[in-house]
Design a protein around this motif. Structure first.
Motif, PDB file in Angstrom:
ATOM      1  N   GLY A  40      18.013   1.251  11.742  1.00 56.05           N
ATOM      2  CA  GLY A  40      17.154   2.324  11.261  1.00 56.05           C
ATOM      3  C   GLY A  40      16.334   2.859  12.401  1.00 56.05           C
ATOM      4  N   ASP A  41      16.145   4.143  12.405  1.00 53.31           N
ATOM      5  CA  ASP A  41      15.452   4.792  13.503  1.00 53.31           C
ATOM      6  C   ASP A  41      14.035   4.229  13.659  1.00 53.31           C
ATOM      7  N   VAL A  42      13.439   4.464  14.810  1.00 57.34           N
ATOM      8  CA  VAL A  42      12.076   3.989  15.031  1.00 57.34           C
ATOM      9  C   VAL A  42      11.164   4.520  13.933  1.00 57.34           C
ATOM     10  N   GLY A  43      10.349   3.641  13.409  1.00 59.20           N
ATOM     11  CA  GLY A  43       9.392   4.047  12.396  1.00 59.20           C
ATOM     12  C   GLY A  43       9.948   4.103  10.987  1.00 59.20           C
ATOM     13  N   SER A  44      11.204   3.722  10.810  1.00 56.90           N
ATOM     14  CA  SER A  44      11.796   3.824   9.474  1.00 56.90           C
ATOM     15  C   SER A  44      11.332   2.683   8.568  1.00 56.90           C
ATOM     16  N   GLY A  45      10.628   1.715   9.140  1.00 57.32           N
ATOM     17  CA  GLY A  45      10.060   0.647   8.313  1.00 57.32           C
ATOM     18  C   GLY A  45      10.995  -0.533   8.123  1.00 57.32           C
ATOM     19  N   LYS A  46      11.474  -1.061   9.219  1.00 57.51           N
ATOM     20  CA  LYS A  46      12.398  -2.195   9.122  1.00 57.51           C
ATOM     21  C   LYS A  46      11.653  -3.517   8.919  1.00 57.51           C
ATOM     22  N   THR A  47      10.435  -3.582   9.459  1.00 54.77           N
ATOM     23  CA  THR A  47       9.724  -4.860   9.407  1.00 54.77           C
ATOM     24  C   THR A  47       9.510  -5.329   7.971  1.00 54.77           C
ATOM     25  N   ILE A  48       9.190  -4.396   7.105  1.00 54.63           N
ATOM     26  CA  ILE A  48       8.897  -4.793   5.732  1.00 54.63           C
ATOM     27  C   ILE A  48      10.161  -5.331   5.048  1.00 54.63           C
TER      28      ILE A  48
ATOM     29  N   VAL B 230       6.291  -2.019  19.089  1.00 53.97           N
ATOM     30  CA  VAL B 230       4.844  -2.092  18.952  1.00 53.97           C
ATOM     31  C   VAL B 230       4.340  -1.060  17.942  1.00 53.97           C
ATOM     32  N   ASN B 231       3.502  -1.529  17.044  1.00 59.01           N
ATOM     33  CA  ASN B 231       3.072  -0.688  15.937  1.00 59.01           C
ATOM     34  C   ASN B 231       1.551  -0.556  15.908  1.00 59.01           C
ATOM     35  N   VAL B 232       1.065   0.543  16.433  1.00 56.19           N
ATOM     36  CA  VAL B 232      -0.359   0.845  16.351  1.00 56.19           C
ATOM     37  C   VAL B 232      -0.462   2.218  15.673  1.00 56.19           C
TER      38      VAL B 232
ATOM     39  N   LEU C 205      12.764   8.313   6.726  1.00 58.91           N
ATOM     40  CA  LEU C 205      11.440   7.914   7.189  1.00 58.91           C
ATOM     41  C   LEU C 205      10.493   7.902   5.989  1.00 58.91           C
ATOM     42  N   PRO C 206       9.457   7.061   6.025  1.00 59.78           N
ATOM     43  CA  PRO C 206       8.470   7.064   4.939  1.00 59.78           C
ATOM     44  C   PRO C 206       7.920   8.477   4.731  1.00 59.78           C
ATOM     45  N   ILE C 207       7.594   8.791   3.500  1.00 58.62           N
ATOM     46  CA  ILE C 207       7.105  10.147   3.234  1.00 58.62           C
ATOM     47  C   ILE C 207       5.739  10.356   3.882  1.00 58.62           C
ATOM     48  N   GLY C 208       5.462  11.606   4.176  1.00 58.11           N
ATOM     49  CA  GLY C 208       4.163  11.932   4.745  1.00 58.11           C
ATOM     50  C   GLY C 208       4.164  11.932   6.262  1.00 58.11           C
ATOM     51  N   ARG C 209       5.251  11.475   6.864  1.00 65.04           N
ATOM     52  CA  ARG C 209       5.291  11.475   8.325  1.00 65.04           C
ATOM     53  C   ARG C 209       5.413  12.907   8.839  1.00 65.04           C
ATOM     54  N   LYS C 210       4.624  13.230   9.843  1.00 63.68           N
ATOM     55  CA  LYS C 210       4.715  14.559  10.435  1.00 63.68           C
ATOM     56  C   LYS C 210       5.616  14.505  11.659  1.00 63.68           C
TER      57      LYS C 210
ATOM     58  N   GLY D 202       3.150   8.663  15.858  1.00 60.88           N
ATOM     59  CA  GLY D 202       3.721   9.226  14.632  1.00 60.88           C
ATOM     60  C   GLY D 202       4.023   8.154  13.613  1.00 60.88           C
ATOM     61  N   ARG D 203       3.234   7.066  13.639  1.00 63.01           N
ATOM     62  CA  ARG D 203       3.511   5.957  12.724  1.00 63.01           C
ATOM     63  C   ARG D 203       2.549   5.961  11.535  1.00 63.01           C
ATOM     64  N   SER D 204       1.966   7.093  11.300  1.00 61.64           N
ATOM     65  CA  SER D 204       1.117   7.229  10.120  1.00 61.64           C
ATOM     66  C   SER D 204       1.198   8.697   9.743  1.00 61.64           C
TER      67      SER D 204
ATOM     68  N   PRO E 230       0.819  -1.225   0.000  1.00 61.11           N
ATOM     69  CA  PRO E 230       0.000   0.000   0.000  1.00 61.11           C
ATOM     70  C   PRO E 230       0.852   1.274   0.000  1.00 61.11           C
ATOM     71  N   PHE E 231       2.154   1.113   0.043  1.00 68.56           N
ATOM     72  CA  PHE E 231       3.015   2.299   0.007  1.00 68.56           C
ATOM     73  C   PHE E 231       4.226   2.008  -0.859  1.00 68.56           C
ATOM     74  N   LYS E 232       4.954   3.076  -1.173  1.00 67.27           N
ATOM     75  CA  LYS E 232       6.174   2.920  -1.957  1.00 67.27           C
ATOM     76  C   LYS E 232       7.334   2.829  -0.973  1.00 67.27           C
ATOM     77  N   LEU E 233       8.215   1.869  -1.217  1.00 67.67           N
ATOM     78  CA  LEU E 233       9.370   1.743  -0.317  1.00 67.67           C
ATOM     79  C   LEU E 233      10.256   2.977  -0.439  1.00 67.67           C
ATOM     80  N   THR E 234      10.884   3.352   0.659  1.00 71.71           N
ATOM     81  CA  THR E 234      11.813   4.480   0.585  1.00 71.71           C
ATOM     82  C   THR E 234      13.105   4.012  -0.075  1.00 71.71           C
ATOM     83  N   ASP E 235      13.883   4.965  -0.534  1.00 72.17           N
ATOM     84  CA  ASP E 235      15.172   4.603  -1.150  1.00 72.17           C
ATOM     85  C   ASP E 235      16.021   3.801  -0.176  1.00 72.17           C
ATOM     86  N   ALA E 236      15.994   4.223   1.098  1.00 70.08           N
ATOM     87  CA  ALA E 236      16.814   3.548   2.106  1.00 70.08           C
ATOM     88  C   ALA E 236      16.358   2.103   2.290  1.00 70.08           C
ATOM     89  N   GLN E 237      15.054   1.891   2.259  1.00 68.22           N
ATOM     90  CA  GLN E 237      14.547   0.516   2.376  1.00 68.22           C
ATOM     91  C   GLN E 237      14.978  -0.315   1.171  1.00 68.22           C
ATOM     92  N   ASN E 238      14.837   0.269  -0.012  1.00 69.28           N
ATOM     93  CA  ASN E 238      15.251  -0.439  -1.231  1.00 69.28           C
ATOM     94  C   ASN E 238      16.723  -0.822  -1.198  1.00 69.28           C
TER      95      ASN E 238
HETATM   96  P1  ADP Z   1      10.331   0.137  12.634  1.00 69.84           P
HETATM   97  O1  ADP Z   1      11.464   0.498  11.742  1.00 69.84           O
HETATM   98  O2  ADP Z   1      10.250   1.015  13.837  1.00 69.84           O
HETATM   99  O3  ADP Z   1      10.321  -1.328  12.965  1.00 69.84           O
HETATM  100  P2  ADP Z   1       7.908  -0.548  11.254  1.00 69.84           P
HETATM  101  O4  ADP Z   1       8.528  -1.532  10.349  1.00 69.84           O
HETATM  102  O5  ADP Z   1       7.095  -1.064  12.372  1.00 69.84           O
HETATM  103  O6  ADP Z   1       9.004   0.449  11.806  1.00 69.84           O
HETATM  104  O7  ADP Z   1       7.049   0.450  10.352  1.00 69.84           O
HETATM  105  C1  ADP Z   1       6.274   1.465  10.908  1.00 69.84           C
HETATM  106  C2  ADP Z   1       5.021   1.714  10.077  1.00 69.84           C
HETATM  107  O8  ADP Z   1       5.371   2.292   8.831  1.00 69.84           O
HETATM  108  C3  ADP Z   1       4.258   0.472   9.749  1.00 69.84           C
HETATM  109  O9  ADP Z   1       2.891   0.738   9.910  1.00 69.84           O
HETATM  110  C4  ADP Z   1       4.596   0.204   8.291  1.00 69.84           C
HETATM  111  O10 ADP Z   1       3.575  -0.468   7.622  1.00 69.84           O
HETATM  112  C5  ADP Z   1       4.782   1.580   7.741  1.00 69.84           C
HETATM  113  N1  ADP Z   1       5.715   1.699   6.615  1.00 69.84           N
HETATM  114  C6  ADP Z   1       6.849   0.990   6.399  1.00 69.84           C
HETATM  115  N2  ADP Z   1       7.464   1.391   5.264  1.00 69.84           N
HETATM  116  C7  ADP Z   1       6.713   2.386   4.756  1.00 69.84           C
HETATM  117  C8  ADP Z   1       6.816   3.211   3.598  1.00 69.84           C
HETATM  118  N3  ADP Z   1       7.827   3.094   2.724  1.00 69.84           N
HETATM  119  N4  ADP Z   1       5.844   4.130   3.404  1.00 69.84           N
HETATM  120  C9  ADP Z   1       4.813   4.260   4.260  1.00 69.84           C
HETATM  121  N5  ADP Z   1       4.646   3.519   5.357  1.00 69.84           N
HETATM  122  C10 ADP Z   1       5.584   2.584   5.619  1.00 69.84           C
END
Ligand code: ADP
Ligand code: MG
Length: 678
Positions: free
Chosen positions: A287-295, A545-547, A438-443, A574-576, A257-265
């Motif tokens: 990667g900092d909290v919320g940077s999207g490591k799980t994916i 924890v991700n809510v 961080l994913p784009i759109g984060r405030k 700040g996870r959305s 549902p989102f585009k991966l960031t360059d750093a994730q790629n």
């Molecule tokens: P952390 O790096 O702290 O483990 P998470 O992997 O839990 O972060 O990701 C935090 C939130 O960001 C999740 O809800 C995830 O689905 C979302 N997310 C991950 N990558 C992106 C992205 N490229 N764009 C938007 N949202 C993303």
């Protein structure tokens, strides 16, 4: 078996109840008591002459009971009173609700008492004194610095001290110093038995320093020895699992549902390169909290499973493991990948099924906690091991999981931004991918620092956020009142207040480490589905924890947490793309602490925070490593003690393993088979 490795139940006066209390503090084996270091040390005051007593202050008095010992009953209360006399005067002692004192004290007894000097109804007295036996006082006198341990409600200082003493007694007979005396001399290190004895009972400050030096050295040295073992095993091994990028992974990424960031790629590319290199992968994704490591982990696991191998994903808490399981299970189901979960709370029957399916290769991806490293777990073809929030695990745990396979690729993920030089020492020579975007759109999370007079307004803030359809976290430093004498807020009492002040349609629940696994899971699930709107928690929720719907984080007694923890806690919101807030509540007057909190208020980048920490070197607060990082660096501070670290590293390079070193490793790595208590 080495008596130090035995269960605490083997000690005198440890029954099932005190065992439970000890376990809750992370003390399982006799040697864990050796490593349960005092939080601080109190100096024992000298005896005060009666004519020198200061009003409203505690003092020790030594004298003779100069009157008969009388029992009085006043409006339902039983009081025992008598008079104590020394060479300088006499004063009344007043005991409340302790009728048995009458039989314990007699006119003419020589006693030492400790109590507070007060004046009540114009009468001078010592109120609620405690009687100290001569023998006990002698012991106290010998100890210049009395150890004070972190305690819980169900474990008293006296009990714990008794257990520690027993462990020291056993230690004296059963410890074998793995460091020969010539090396100790050369490095100016005390013997191990001296160090253990004096860290608990230092006669002088100097003793304490000598003891600390040895134990810090050991923490570093044993750590590096353990690392070395792992590096030798993994690093130089040839790639046993040559995994190509699978064609369907591309589709998976494009359907996100989102585009991966360059750093994730970039990190994902790194992993795919490793999969196809000559050597087994050992990579750290930082990667900092919320940077999207799980994916990133998800994609690596998917690719592994699609290639016909198994992957394991270990998280430090059950809450986090469940979260990962739900995410991966729903994302990967469509790819014909079987995902399952194994945690402490899994039923015995279910566990047996999972063991069998793992052994037969029927489960492709297993997610879990330390339960994954239990003896019974074996795999058909484990090719990838991922540990999330790596800083929460001991090295040995990672090793244990890796050993389940035949040189699997390993990926460790951490949000702890440590400088690269330190990363090399802490993580060995892992390759590092940094997710610095961080994913784009984060405030930006709006962060505030307020004092406790703001509580009324905070309650309104909570109501406002919930009315807007969002979740709220409140973090307290304690589970229940009375665990600490500093008047810290506890989850139990806070929840009572909130249930009182919030409208009844706002559901408040609690979460802490002492709850059963099932309860914890349920609470988090209800929070995620918005059945519960407010969660009052300890730092259990600190990691991972991700809510995404949570927008307000209130941290009570913020002064009690280190920068890293605060940063992690704030990272729960700040996870959305919804605006989020973090409110730190603190009444601290300490200017360094205030500065620290203000810095956090103004900075959101983990690396900037790490650097600040490095510069200010707040005691015990070295970012992410000391307190909340490597659980076995209990005394060592990676920044303060960098010289010892270097000495330990040098010595470890050519050090040969021997029996007593092996034993010492076992003694120190107490978390090996136990849940780290979250
Ligand atoms: P952390 O790096 O702290 O483990 P998470 O992997 O839990 O972060 O990701 C935090 C939130 O960001 C999740 O809800 C995830 O689905 C979302 N997310 C991950 N990558 C992106 C992205 N490229 N764009 C938007 N949202 C993303
Ligand atoms: Mg995470």
């Amino acid at each position: 078996m080495n008596p130090l490795l035995k269960d605490v139940l083997k000690l005198n006066k440890v029954g099932p109840k005190s065992k439970e209390a000890l376990n809750a503090l992370g003390i399982h084996r006799v040697c864990d008591l050796l490593h349960y270091y005092p939080r601080t040390y109190e100096t024992v005051e000298a005896i005060t002459d009666i004519d020198k007593l200061k009003l409203n202050e505690q003092a020790y008095i030594k004298g003779i009971i100069a009157s008969s010992v009388n029992v009085l009953r006043l409006s339902g209360r039983v009081m025992v009173q008598c008079t104590i006399e020394d060479d300088t005067g006499r004063i009344k002692l007043m005991f409340f609700n302790q009728p048995y004192i009458k039989n314990a004290l007699h006119q003419g007894d020589k006693v030492i008492i400790k109590g507070k000097y007060i004046i009540k109804n114009n009468r001078k007295m010592i109120s609620a004194p405690s009687i100290i036996k001569e023998k006990e006082y002698e012991k106290l006198q010998k100890i210049q610095l009395k150890p004070i341990y972190p305690l819980s409600k169900s474990l008293k200082l006296k009990q714990l001290t008794g257990y520690v003493e027993q462990s020291l007694e056993i230690m004296k007979f059963d410890i074998d110093d793995y460091l020969p005396s010539n090396i100790r001399k050369q490095l100016n290190l005390a013997s191990l038995s001296f160090a253990y004895e004096k860290i608990h009972y230092p006669l002088t400050r100097e003793n304490l320093e000598i003891a600390r030096r040895r134990l810090i050295f050991d923490e570093f040295f044993l750590f590096q020895i353990a690392m070395k073992g792992i590096k030798e095993q993994i690093r130089r091994s040839d790639n046993e699992f040559y995994i190509k990028k699978h064609i369907r992974v591309k589709g998976f990424i494009s359907e996100l549902p989102f585009k991966l960031t360059d750093a994730q790629n970039k990190a994902i590319e790194n992993i795919f390169e490793d999969f196809q290199s000559n050597y087994t992968m050992t990579r750290l994704v930082q990667g900092d909290v919320g940077s999207g490591k799980t994916i990133i982990a998800t994609i690596a696991l998917l690719n592994t499973a699609l290639s016909g191998y198994q992957g394991a994903f270990m998280a430090p808490t059950e809450v986090l493991a469940k979260q990962h399981f739900h995410a991966l299970n729903s994302q990967l189901g469509a790819y014909g990948v079987k995902v399952d979960i194994l945690i402490g709370g899994t039923t015995k029957k279910q566990k047996e099924i999972i063991y069998e399916q793992l052994r037969l290769g029927e489960i492709d991806i297993i997610i879990g906690t330390h339960a994954l490293i239990q003896e019974k777990v074996s795999f058909a073809n484990l090719a990838l091991v991922i540990t999330d929030e790596q800083h929460r695990f001991g090295v040995m745990q990672r090793e244990a999981l890796v050993n389940k396979g035949r040189y699997p690729h390993t990926l460790v993920m951490s949000a702890t931004p440590i400088p690269r030089t330190l990363a090399l020492i802490v993580y060995g020579d892992l390759d590092i991918s940094i997710v610095d975007e961080l994913p784009i759109g984060r405030k930006k999370i709006e962060t505030y620092l307020v004092d406790s007079s703001y509580h009324e307004r905070l309650y309104k803030f909570i109501i406002k956020e919930v009315k807007a359809g969002h979740n709220v976290y409140v973090v307290c430093p304690m589970v229940e009142d009375g665990e600490d004498d500093n008047g810290l807020l506890s989850v139990e009492s806070y929840i009572d207040v909130l249930r009182e002040v919030l409208p009844s349609n706002i559901i408040v629940e609690k979460l802490h480490g002492r709850m059963k696994s099932k309860e914890k899971t349920l609470v988090v699930e209800k929070f995620l589905t918005y059945e519960t709107q407010v969660l009052v928690s300890t730092t259990v929720i600190e990691v991972g924890v991700n809510v995404p719907n949570a927008t307000l984080m209130i941290i009570e007694n913020a002064e009690r947490f280190g920068l890293a923890q605060l940063h992690q806690l704030r990272g729960r919101v700040g996870r959305s793309d919804i605006q989020s807030f973090c409110v730190m509540v603190s009444d601290t007057k300490n200017s360094d602490t205030r500065k620290k909190l203000k810095f956090l208020k103004e900075h959101e980048d983990g690396f900037a925070l790490a650097e600040y920490d490095l510069k200010t070197r707040g005691p015990g607060d070295a970012f992410g490593i000391h307190q909340h990082g490597m659980p076995f660096f209990k005394l060592a501070d990676l920044y303060e003690d960098i010289n010892l670290l270097e000495e330990a590293r040098k010595l470890s390079i050519h050090y040969e393993m021997n029996d007593s070193l092996q034993t010492q490793l076992e003694l120190l790595y107490y978390q090996l088979n136990t849940d780290i208590g979250l």
